[in-house]
Design an enzyme around this catalytic site. Structure first.
Site, mmCIF file in Angstrom:
data_model
loop_
_atom_site.group_PDB
_atom_site.id
_atom_site.type_symbol
_atom_site.label_atom_id
_atom_site.label_comp_id
_atom_site.label_asym_id
_atom_site.label_seq_id
_atom_site.Cartn_x
_atom_site.Cartn_y
_atom_site.Cartn_z
ATOM 1 C CD GLU A 97 -2.783 0.931 2.603
ATOM 2 O OE1 GLU A 97 -3.317 1.949 3.064
ATOM 3 O OE2 GLU A 97 -2.929 -0.207 3.094
ATOM 4 C CD GLU A 101 -4.939 7.473 4.809
ATOM 5 O OE1 GLU A 101 -6.014 6.860 4.811
ATOM 6 O OE2 GLU A 101 -4.045 7.300 5.654
ATOM 7 C CD1 TRP A 178 -11.619 7.377 3.952
ATOM 8 C CD2 TRP A 178 -12.145 6.573 5.969
ATOM 9 N NE1 TRP A 178 -10.446 7.210 4.645
ATOM 10 C CE2 TRP A 178 -10.738 6.714 5.888
ATOM 11 C CE3 TRP A 178 -12.707 6.067 7.137
ATOM 12 C CZ2 TRP A 178 -9.897 6.386 6.950
ATOM 13 C CZ3 TRP A 178 -11.868 5.730 8.189
ATOM 14 C CH2 TRP A 178 -10.486 5.892 8.094
ATOM 15 C CB THR A 189 -10.200 4.888 13.356
ATOM 16 O OG1 THR A 189 -9.508 3.650 13.215
ATOM 17 C CG2 THR A 189 -10.496 5.460 11.979
#
Length: 335
Positions: A97, A101, A178, A189
């Site tokens: 990955e 972000e 999101w 998170t």
């Protein structure tokens, strides 16, 4: 992916991009991309519109192609707001990955991270001016020797391939927004996303004008030989792995774009966003040499992986040119 090649030898090969392609989302969508189900991006003269309108909305676009080493440029304005996370992520079938972000409440930051087979490499935060109120060109350049994160033609981070957990398998591109600050997310998170998210303050909207993607390998598809997940195990059907070391020699074709339908709610949100006055054009050539930033390491304030705060250093090429597109035919979130 539904099949992890490090756990099964029956996984299907990955379809290769095997070229350079320009996607102008101000003209609609392309068959080279698949939207998320349920909540999906909409399109207008500003580009692809990714909006969080209702709880747990996570509109995302997934490329139908993979690159095996390569580069992509995304011209975007990210979603502002506490708990809203915009992302542009390269992801492989075995969970390599490479991340871009943006946490919506952070007014001048971009988080750069990478993983190898789901094991984190290291995260670094770099400074970007007003990402939620202005457009920037964000670039990932990934080769067998190094990985770079670039903003507006300036290299803000580079790591060598000797770095632990260096990505080395074919990856597809995922773009979306999101609600990381939703109460249903784990507390860690939510804290990272600077939640909670207040949906009444929405919509939280990310806009993507365009994507230009370059595959440094050639062939029709990429397959894993064995279960090691190493670059040496990847074969290119009818082509060569890492045939190109940079974008030199790759001509950019402009993908065919078509208008896309939308739900009435999403359409109303999309049409309320004023089109940008600046036009979008395909690059014919982009400088391949940039100045690497020397960073200062600081401990992570969240107790996670150590992060590095950086500032912009001018590259040898001060800007990215936008000449006339080369005509041709065209054939998404992590934390």
């Amino acid at each position: 992916s539904t099949c992890n090649p490090t756990k099964s030898t029956d996984c299907k090969p990955d379809p290769a991009l095997s070229k350079a392609a320009f996607y102008d989302f101000t003209k609609g969508t392309s068959s080279d991309w698949t939207p998320s189900t349920g909540v999906f991006p909409t399109y207008n003269a500003s580009g692809a519109i990714f909006s969080i309108i209702h709880p747990l909305d996570s509109p995302t676009l997934f490329s139908n192609w993979y690159i095996m080493y390569g580069r992509y440029d995304i011209v975007a304005q990210i979603a502002p707001g506490h708990g809203a996370v915009s992302s542009s992520v390269l992801m492989s079938d075995d969970k390599d990955e490479i991340d871009l972000e943006w946490v919506g409440s952070q007014t001048n930051s971009l988080q750069c991270n990478y993983f190898g087979q789901a094991q984190e490499g290291s995260e670094q935060t770099v400074t970007v001016s007003a990402p939620s109120s202005s457009y920037h060109t964000y670039t990932i350049d990934w080769t067998p020797s190094s990985l770079s994160w670039i903003v507006d033609g300036k290299t803000l981070r580079t790591i060598p391939s000797s770095s632990a957990n260096y990505p080395q398998t074919p990856m597809k591109l995922q773009i979306g927004v999101w609600p990381g600050g939703d109460p249903s997310e784990p507390s860690g998170t939510q804290s990272w996303a600077e939640g909670p998210i207040n949906y009444a303050d929405g919509p939280f909207t990310m806009i993507v004008k365009s994507v230009t993607a370059y595959d440094y390998s050639t062939g029709s598809e990429y397959s894993y030989q064995g279960t090691s997940g190493k670059a040496s195990s990847i074969e290119a059907n009818g082509g060569k792995i890492a045939q190109y070391s940079n974008i030199n020699g790759l001509s950019v074709s402009t993908a065919s774009m078509t208008s896309a339908g939308s739900s009435s709610t999403s359409s109303a949100i999309s049409s309320s966003i004023a089109p940008s006055s600046s036009s979008v054009s395909a690059p014919a050539q982009i400088p391949s040499t940039f100045t690497t930033l020397v960073s200062t390491v600081s401990p992570s304030s969240t107790g996670g992986a150590a992060s590095t705060v950086s500032s912009v250093v001018p590259a040898s090429a001060s800007s990215t040119p936008s000449p006339t597109p080369v005509s041709g035919s065209g054939s998404a979130s992590g934390s």
